[in-house]
Design a protein around this motif. Sequence first.
Motif, mmCIF file in Angstrom:
data_model
loop_
_atom_site.group_PDB
_atom_site.id
_atom_site.type_symbol
_atom_site.label_atom_id
_atom_site.label_comp_id
_atom_site.label_asym_id
_atom_site.label_seq_id
_atom_site.Cartn_x
_atom_site.Cartn_y
_atom_site.Cartn_z
ATOM 1 N N VAL A 288 0.869 -1.179 0.000
ATOM 2 C CA VAL A 288 0.000 0.000 0.000
ATOM 3 C C VAL A 288 0.903 1.225 0.000
ATOM 4 N N GLU A 289 0.855 1.980 -1.065
ATOM 5 C CA GLU A 289 1.762 3.113 -1.219
ATOM 6 C C GLU A 289 1.359 4.279 -0.321
ATOM 7 N N ASN A 290 2.362 4.987 0.220
ATOM 8 C CA ASN A 290 2.100 6.219 0.965
ATOM 9 C C ASN A 290 1.512 7.281 0.043
ATOM 10 N N VAL A 291 0.754 8.206 0.618
ATOM 11 C CA VAL A 291 0.100 9.267 -0.150
ATOM 12 C C VAL A 291 0.519 10.622 0.416
ATOM 13 N N GLU A 292 0.990 11.507 -0.464
ATOM 14 C CA GLU A 292 1.352 12.860 -0.029
ATOM 15 C C GLU A 292 0.095 13.628 0.357
ATOM 16 N N LEU A 293 0.154 14.336 1.487
ATOM 17 C CA LEU A 293 -0.997 15.089 1.982
ATOM 18 C C LEU A 293 -0.495 16.366 2.636
ATOM 19 N N GLU A 294 -1.031 17.483 2.214
ATOM 20 C CA GLU A 294 -0.614 18.771 2.756
ATOM 21 C C GLU A 294 -0.878 18.825 4.263
ATOM 22 N N GLY A 295 0.148 19.243 4.985
ATOM 23 C CA GLY A 295 0.020 19.358 6.431
ATOM 24 C C GLY A 295 0.371 18.103 7.199
ATOM 25 N N TRP A 296 0.649 16.992 6.489
ATOM 26 C CA TRP A 296 1.006 15.754 7.184
ATOM 27 C C TRP A 296 2.380 15.930 7.825
ATOM 28 N N PRO A 297 2.526 15.675 9.123
ATOM 29 C CA PRO A 297 3.752 16.045 9.840
ATOM 30 C C PRO A 297 4.930 15.103 9.682
ATOM 31 N N LEU A 298 4.720 13.879 9.182
ATOM 32 C CA LEU A 298 5.793 12.903 9.128
ATOM 33 C C LEU A 298 6.364 12.800 7.716
ATOM 34 N N PRO A 299 7.634 12.455 7.576
ATOM 35 C CA PRO A 299 8.248 12.371 6.244
ATOM 36 C C PRO A 299 7.701 11.188 5.447
ATOM 37 N N GLY A 300 7.677 11.356 4.113
ATOM 38 C CA GLY A 300 7.335 10.248 3.230
ATOM 39 C C GLY A 300 5.866 10.087 2.913
ATOM 40 N N GLY A 301 5.017 11.001 3.364
ATOM 41 C CA GLY A 301 3.593 10.897 3.076
ATOM 42 C C GLY A 301 2.854 10.050 4.110
ATOM 43 N N VAL A 302 1.540 9.947 3.897
ATOM 44 C CA VAL A 302 0.677 9.226 4.841
ATOM 45 C C VAL A 302 0.713 7.731 4.536
ATOM 46 N N PRO A 303 1.120 6.897 5.487
ATOM 47 C CA PRO A 303 1.049 5.451 5.258
ATOM 48 C C PRO A 303 -0.389 4.963 5.369
ATOM 49 N N GLY A 304 -0.686 3.844 4.742
ATOM 50 C CA GLY A 304 -2.015 3.263 4.915
ATOM 51 C C GLY A 304 -2.271 2.908 6.358
ATOM 52 N N LEU A 305 -1.244 2.402 7.039
ATOM 53 C CA LEU A 305 -1.279 1.900 8.409
ATOM 54 C C LEU A 305 -2.244 0.714 8.503
ATOM 55 N N ILE A 306 -1.751 -0.442 8.059
ATOM 56 C CA ILE A 306 -2.519 -1.687 8.152
ATOM 57 C C ILE A 306 -2.599 -2.094 9.621
ATOM 58 N N THR A 307 -3.783 -1.989 10.209
ATOM 59 C CA THR A 307 -3.910 -2.252 11.642
ATOM 60 C C THR A 307 -4.652 -3.536 11.972
ATOM 61 N N ASP A 308 -5.432 -4.076 11.057
ATOM 62 C CA ASP A 308 -6.100 -5.338 11.327
ATOM 63 C C ASP A 308 -6.267 -6.110 10.029
ATOM 64 N N LEU A 309 -6.287 -7.431 10.133
ATOM 65 C CA LEU A 309 -6.523 -8.287 8.977
ATOM 66 C C LEU A 309 -7.158 -9.572 9.456
ATOM 67 N N LEU A 310 -7.829 -10.250 8.570
ATOM 68 C CA LEU A 310 -8.365 -11.582 8.872
ATOM 69 C C LEU A 310 -8.556 -12.346 7.581
ATOM 70 N N VAL A 311 -8.721 -13.657 7.743
ATOM 71 C CA VAL A 311 -8.936 -14.555 6.620
ATOM 72 C C VAL A 311 -10.288 -15.231 6.810
ATOM 73 N N SER A 312 -11.095 -15.295 5.758
ATOM 74 C CA SER A 312 -12.400 -15.939 5.852
ATOM 75 C C SER A 312 -12.226 -17.418 6.175
ATOM 76 N N MET A 313 -13.269 -18.019 6.755
ATOM 77 C CA MET A 313 -13.177 -19.388 7.239
ATOM 78 C C MET A 313 -12.856 -20.392 6.127
ATOM 79 N N ASP A 314 -13.242 -20.074 4.898
ATOM 80 C CA ASP A 314 -12.944 -20.971 3.774
ATOM 81 C C ASP A 314 -11.585 -20.683 3.139
ATOM 82 N N ASP A 315 -10.820 -19.761 3.736
ATOM 83 C CA ASP A 315 -9.490 -19.379 3.237
ATOM 84 C C ASP A 315 -9.543 -18.766 1.844
ATOM 85 N N ARG A 316 -10.708 -18.270 1.460
ATOM 86 C CA ARG A 316 -10.860 -17.673 0.124
ATOM 87 C C ARG A 316 -10.478 -16.195 0.119
#
Length: 446
Positions: A288-316
């Motif tokens: 997930v590519e970072n995105v430049e955003l005016e006023g964002w305080p950290l270098p390199g743009g805004v990260p997506g920040l993947i905070t949760d994930l799961l896999v469906s019971m059928d692994d699909r």
Amino acid sequence: MSELKDHHNPASFYASPEQARHAQPEEFLYLVCLHEGTGVRAPDFLAVVDAEEGRVVHETPMPNVGDELHHFGWNRCSSACHGPDRSHLIVPGFRSSRIHVLNVADDPRRPRIEKVIEPEELVEKTGYTRPHTVHCMPGENVVVSMLGDRDGGGAGGFAVLDARTFELKGRWENGGGHPPFNYDFWYQPRKNVLVSSEFGEPNAYEHGFDIEDVAAGRYGQRLHFWDLAERRLEQTIDLGQEGLIPLEVRWLHDPEAEAGFVGAALSSNMFRWHRPNGSWEAERVIAVENVELEGWPLPGGVPGLITDLLVSMDDRFLYFTNWLHGDLRQYDVSDPAKPKLTGQLWLGGLLGKPNDAGRDLSGGPQMFQLSMDGRRLYVTNSLYSTWDNQFYPGLRSWLLRVNCSPAGGMEVDPDFFVDFHDRAGGPARAHEVRLQGGDCTTEIFP
């Protein structure tokens, strides 16, 4: 659930992922809610949400203020049957290091606190603080990942509770090497392996995020593989700069699988781990590519920040959230090495994308839970109190439902929305969801 008392054939025991997929739909949800960071000085609580009406029908407050309820889990699951059914929820205070045991067998819609393990006992018996992920485990145990030492530095171990008496036994690991950090974990009984991930030092993350702490080595970037029976660390994979702050880990549900996924939050990359030649390997499969955003305080743009994930019971399908970007994604992982994007919803976020919820949403999608049949996804927006206030000042918390098509694709359910900001007891923030009979991050199979 209260009328289902058959010890030999518990109502929510499933012999396989296929059987779990045909479980009865959930009638209600359990949801931990916190007041930390809202300005409300009141105990956190466990909410019971009616799944048909989309409203809170009961709240069970904790005995103390300032716990910061976060992740929680059951006393049993399909791989570890301790008693007739899911009788208790283990609910840690992530900030207080206090562990609550709630009885849900007597009256499932009105949970009651049965026992509290105080932080002093936790430190005395384990040397650890900051309890996080809860899993029932073989050997009549409940195991909790621990993130801090007694002083709030990093730690890489686990605490064990007796699954019947809820007595705190001590540490899970059996000597040997210890990771410098800990966070989430999952285990695969048939493969005799447990995998764990890394967050960071409590003394770093509890006060808010500082990018300099990453360079100073106060956050993690490694995956750890343990011998499940021997409780011993066997192999560590350093994910490097592409794998900064790897949080949630999800094995495929197939009990014969030797593969799973971990999302690196800060690097916003999804990794697949597998064991092709006797040793574990990890490869990036989604970026997930970072995105430049005016006023964002950290270098390199805004990260997506993947905070949760799961896999469906059928692994699909693989699902994950980008908390800062504001999108929820669905990928077909029929070939786990080559995920294909099949759905994407915008649910708030910092990028100003048109909202797919049909209403204004504060914050971004963060924690979620999927029904066993893969049709209903429940989504909340609070990450951690100080981080909420840092990145989304004035956050208003919510719970919504997303309907998922068996063929791929998602849409927000317009009739299901719970507002936790305008509640009678003052604003609260919703975090992790559990479904009454098990869910896609609860069930591990023998």
